[in-house]
Design a protein around this motif. Structure first.
Motif, PDB file in Angstrom:
ATOM      1  N   TYR A 134     -33.163 -16.803 -31.677  1.00 32.55           N
ATOM      2  CA  TYR A 134     -34.566 -17.173 -31.489  1.00 32.55           C
ATOM      3  C   TYR A 134     -35.204 -17.251 -32.875  1.00 32.55           C
ATOM      4  O   TYR A 134     -35.784 -16.284 -33.371  1.00 32.55           O
TER       5      TYR A 134
ATOM      6  N   ARG B 249     -37.979 -20.542 -29.796  1.00 29.92           N
ATOM      7  CA  ARG B 249     -37.219 -20.968 -28.619  1.00 29.92           C
ATOM      8  C   ARG B 249     -35.862 -20.280 -28.664  1.00 29.92           C
ATOM      9  O   ARG B 249     -35.300 -20.052 -29.730  1.00 29.92           O
ATOM     10  N   TRP B 250     -35.317 -19.976 -27.483  1.00 30.29           N
ATOM     11  CA  TRP B 250     -34.023 -19.301 -27.403  1.00 30.29           C
ATOM     12  C   TRP B 250     -32.889 -20.331 -27.380  1.00 30.29           C
ATOM     13  O   TRP B 250     -32.987 -21.354 -26.701  1.00 30.29           O
TER      14      TRP B 250
ATOM     15  N   VAL C 139     -34.201 -12.910 -24.166  1.00 29.30           N
ATOM     16  CA  VAL C 139     -34.039 -14.196 -23.498  1.00 29.30           C
ATOM     17  C   VAL C 139     -34.250 -14.083 -21.990  1.00 29.30           C
ATOM     18  O   VAL C 139     -34.632 -15.057 -21.332  1.00 29.30           O
TER      19      VAL C 139
END
Length: 717
Positions: free
Chosen positions: A99, A144-145, A274
C-alpha cells in the motif's frame, strides 16, 4: 546565517529522568573535528529573550567536567523490519500486500535479501539483482492495496494484483516474465523490509502478509498463500503475520520456522489492513483487519548514538532541572535532564515536569498562526538547527513526508526545544516557575511525567503540594489515575497553566522513552487519525481528548480548555467571589483593585496563549470559587473547535475566558488553577513584586501548611 544561529554540537540524555546513584549517558555529535568542553549546570530560567524572565544557570562542580574529543554521529531515520536467519538460496520467491503512500521517481525498497531486492517507484515495480535490474511498468496509485509476487527461477516472473476502490477505477492484474542474466546468490542471513540500506531507499507505505520461499514457485500460488492464515509449503522459509503482537516490536513468523522479526524506529501498527471492512474500530476485537504495518522514511525513535559522556548521579546532588553545557568553538548546546529526589527523601513541594508534553512537541516544525499551522521561522539557534537538520525527527504535531500524522515521539534523539534559550513554550516556559521558586527560596523536588506514569500516586506520596507546568497537555491513563488518587488522599495541586489534561497518550510497554498519540474525531489538532485507527497500538486504549473519553479536565482541576490565541495576552478581572472568606488567604496583600495580571513576558497580560474555563456541565465542581476571569482578549483568541457545532462562533464570545479557580477536596486537600499558559510569565514582573506573584505565593504557602482544608457544606458559600 547570523552568528547567533551557528550550532555545530548537539546532544541528548539517556535517561531523561534520574536520581542519586543512577547512570546517565550523554550522547553527543559534532559537525567538525576538534574538542569540546563539558560542564554541569543547574537551570534556573531558560527564557533568554530581552523582555523575558532572564536566562540564569548555576555552575555545579562535577566529575563530568572536562574536555572531550569531538565525533560526528549520524542520524539515520526510516523505519524497517529485520527478518532473521533465512537460509541461502539462488531461487527466491517473495509475495506480500503493498500500500504505497508516497510514490517518487527514486526506488523505495519493499523487501531485500542479499543482493536481491524488490522496490516501487513512480513507474511501477523494480526487481534488482546486484547491478542488474528490470522495470515492470505499472500504473500504481498511492493509498491503494496491491498484491505482488516475484519469483526468480530460470527467468523472473512478476504478478501484480490491485483491487479497485472506486467504481471509476479499473483493477490491475498482470503477470509478466523477464529474462534473467544470472540468479542471485543470497547467503544465509537476515532479510529486511522497507529499506535498501541504513538511511537509504526506505519505503513509505503499508506492508502486510509477507511470504518468502527458497525456491521459484508459481506466482499465482504465492499470491494465494498471501491470503492463507497459516501457509505451509516445503519451499517456504517464512510467513509473517503482522496481526500478531501489534503492541510489540516483534513480527511473528507463522510458518512454523520461528523466524520472528524485529521492527526498528517504530513504524505504525494498529492501522487498517487490506481486509479492513469498516465493521471493527478497535484492533483488539479483530486483529486480522489490522494486519498491516505503516513504514515511513522519516520515522526516528532511537538515534542509537554511542554515549560520549558516562556519569553517575552523586548522592548529594539536589533534585532539580540540570543540563550538561557543551561548548564547541563558537557553538554551545545544553543537554537537559531531570534529577528526582533520593529514595526516602521528600521536600514539601514537587514540580511535576511535563516530559510527556515536551516529547509531544519535540522538534516541532510547525507553528500556529492565524488559526492554522504553518512552517516555523527560526528565531533561535536551536530552531535554526532544527530547520537545517530535519533528520532529527518530528513532533506529534507534524506530518510525515507521505502526509500521514506522526504518531510517535521519543527522547532518544536530540530534542531541540528541550533546551534553554529558545521559544518560551512548554519546557522553556516552565522554567519561569523554577525561577520563581528559587526567587522565593522555596525548596522543591522535580518529578517527571515518566516517573508518574511508572509509579502512579506513589510518585507524589509525601508531598504537601504539587505544581504542574504551564502546559501539561498530554497524559497517559496511569498518569491521570495517579494524580486523581493522590488528590483523593488529600493532595494539594497547583495547576499553573492552560490546556492541560487534554490528550490521552500511551507509553511504549517495552521502552518508556517512546510515547504514542491517536488524534481521534475531535480536538484542536494539526492532523486527525485515519478512520478506524483511533485505538493506541501500545495499549489498545481509545485515543483522543480526555474530554471525549469521559474524563474532562474540569472534573480534575476545575477548568478545561476554552480558547487559544497567540497575538498577546490580557488581564484578569476579580469576580465578586474573590471576597469569599474561603480564599481570603490567597488575596492577602493583593491590590484591592478589580484588575490583576495586566503584565507579563508574553505581552498584554497574564491570561493568554491557551486558556481554560470553568464549566459545571463538564464537571467543574459546583463549590469551586472563580477568583478571577480574563476579558478583552485580542481577535486571535479563538474558541476551541470541540465546542463549535453548526453555527459560527458568536461575536464577543463570553465563553472565551480564563477562569482562575480554587476548590477544596473531601480529603482535606485543594486545587488552584490559573487557566492560562501565559500566567507563569507574569510572576517575574517588577522583580517578582506584583499581584500575580503575591496571590500565587499566598496559595503555595497555604498549600504547604499541613492544616486540612475544610470541605464546604453544600449550602455554604
Amino acid at each position: 546565517m547570523p552568528a547567533r544561529f551557528v550550532k555545530e554540537i548537539v546532544g541528548y540524555a539517556d535517561p531523561l529522568s534520574v536520581r542519586a546513584g543512577d547512570a546517565l549517558n550523554i550522547c553527543i555529535s559534532c559537525d567538525a573535528p576538534g574538542e569540546y568542553d563539558a560542564t554541569l549546570v543547574r537551570l534556573i530560567s531558560g527564557d533568554a529573550r530581552p523582555h523575558g524572565t532572564g536566562f540564569r544557570e548555576i555552575a555545579v562542580e562535577s566529575s563530568l567536567r572536562g574536555r572531550y574529543a569531538a565525533e560526528q554521529q549520524p542520524l539515520l531515520p526510516g523505519s524497517y523490519a529485520v527478518l532473521p536467519d533465512l537460509p541461502a538460496t539462488d531461487s527466491p520467491t517473495v509475495a506480500l500486500y503493498l500500500y504505497p503512500t508516497l510514490l517518487e521517481p527514486r526506488d523505495q525498497t519493499v523487501i531485500r535479501g542479499g543482493n536481491f531486492r524488490v522496490a516501487v517507484n513512480a513507474s511501477g515495480i523494480a526487481v534488482v539483482i546486484g547491478n542488474w535490474r528490470v522495470e515492470i511498468t505499472a500504473t500504481l496509485l498511492e493509498r491503494r492495496w496491491y498484491r505482488i509476487a516475484v519469483a526468480i527461477g530460470a527467468s523472473i516472473e512478476v504478478q501484480i494484483d490491485g483491487a479497485a476502490t472506486a467504481s471509476s477505477e479499473r483493477p490491475i492484474k498482470s503477470t509478466t516474465t523477464h529474462r534473467l542474466p544470472h540468479r542471485p546468490s543470497i547467503p544465509r542471513g537476515d532479510w529486511e523490509l522497507a529499506r535498501q540500506a541504513p538511511g537509504t531507499g526506505h519505503f513509505n507505505g503499508r506492508i502486510e502478509a509477507v511470504r518468502i520461499y527458497g525456491a521459484a514457485i508459481d506466482t499465482a500460488v504465492a499470491c494465494a498463500d498471501v491470503e492463507a492464515t497459516r501457509p505451509a509449503r516445503p519451499e517456504m522459509l517464512g510467513a509473517w503475520d503482522f496481526a500478531t503482537g501489534i503492541e510489540t516490536s516483534v513480527v511473528t513468523d507463522v510458518s512454523g520456522h520461528g523466524r520472528h522479526g524485529t521492527l526498528y524506529q517504530t513504524p505504525t501498527r494498529a492501522v487498517r489492513g487490506v481486509h479492513w471492512r469498516g465493521d471493527v474500530f478497535n484492533w483488539r476485537e479483530d486483529p486480522s483487519q489490522y494486519a498491516a504495518i505503516h513504514f515511513h522514511d522519516d520515522d526516528l525513535t532511537d538515534a542509537g548514538w554511542r554515549p560520549s559522556i558516562r556519569w553517575t548521579v552523586p548522592d548529594d546532588l539536589p533534585s532539580g532541572v540540570y543540563a550538561v553545557k557543551l561548548t564547541f568553538g563558537e557553538s554551545e548546546d545544553y543537554v537537559t535532564f531531570f534529577v528526582g529526589p533520593p529514595a526516602g527523601r521528600r521536600a514539601a513541594v514537587a514540580l511535576l515536569a511535563s516530559t510527556a508534553t515536551y516529547l509531544a512537541y519535540a522538534n516541532q516544525h510547525l507553528g500556529f498562526s492565524n488559526g492554522v499551522y504553518v512552517p516555523r521561522e527560526p528565531r533561535f539557534a536551536n530552531e535554526a538547527y532544527l530547520a537545517a537538520h530535519p533528520e532529527v525527527g518530528r513532533s506529534l504535531y507534524d506530518h510525515h513526508r507521505d502526509g500521514s500524522g506522526v504518531h510517535f515521539s521519543s527522547r532518544l534523539r536530540p530534542v531541540l526545544n528541550l533546551k534553554p534559550k529558545g521559544m518560551p513554550w512548554s519546557f522553556v516556559a516552565d522554567t519561569n516557575l523554577i525561577a520563581w521558586l528559587h526567587r522565593i527560596g522555596q525548596p522543591f523536588d522535580v518529578i517527571t511525567d515518566e516517573v508518574l506514569h511508572r509509579d502512579g500516586a506513589t510518585a507524589l506520596a509525601g508531598y504537601r503540594a504539587v505544581i504542574t507546568g504551564t502546559h501539561p497537555e498530554y497524559h497517559s491513563t496511569a498518569m491521570l489515575d495517579g494524580l486523581a488518587e493522590w488528590l483523593d488522599h488529600g493532595g494539594r495541586l497547583m495547576y499553573m497553566g492552560g490546556n492541560g489534561f487534554y490528550w490521552r497518550i500511551a507509553y511504549c510497554p517495552d521502552n518508556p522513552a517512546i510515547i504514542e498519540v491517536r488524534r481521534a474525531e475531535d480536538g484542536t489538532r494539526a492532523w486527525i487519525s485515519e478512520p478506524g485507527e483511533y485505538y493506541h497500538a501500545f495499549t489498545g486504549e481509545y485515543g483522543g481528548l480526555w474530554r471525549r473519553i469521559g474524563r474532562p479536565p474540569n472534573a480534575l482541576v476545575g477548568i478545561g480548555f476554552a480558547a487559544q490565541g497567540f497575538d498577546g495576552g490580557t488581564h484578569y478581572r476579580l469576580t465578586p467571589d474573590a471576597s469569599n472568606p474561603r480564599v481570603a488567604f490567597a488575596m492577602e496583600g493583593v491590590d484591592a483593585g478589580e484588575i490583576i495580571g495586566a503584565h507579563g513576558t508574553q505581552g498584554g497580560g497574564a491570561a493568554g496563549e491557551e486558556i481554560d474555563r470553568y464549566d459545571a456541565a463538564l464537571g467543574s465542581p459546583p463549590h469551586a470559587v472563580v477568583i478571577a476571569s480574563s476579558e478583552n482578549h485580542k481577535p486571535g483568541m479563538l474558541r476551541v473547535k470541540e465546542e463549535l457545532f453548526m453555527m459560527r462562533p458568536p461575536a464577543n464570545d463570553p465563553e472565551i475566558r480564563a477562569d482562575m479557580t480554587f476548590f477544596e477536596t473531601p480529603a482535606g486537600g485543594a486545587v488552584f488553577s490559573t487557566g492560562s499558559i501565559s500566567y507563569a510569565g507574569a510572576l517575574s514582573t517588577n522583580d517578582y513584586d506584583n499581584d500575580i506573584a503575591r496571590l500565587t505565593g499566598n496559595m503555595l504557602r497555604r498549600f504547604i501548611d499541613p492544616t486540612p482544608f475544610e470541605f464546604p457544606h453544600p449550602t455554604s458559600g
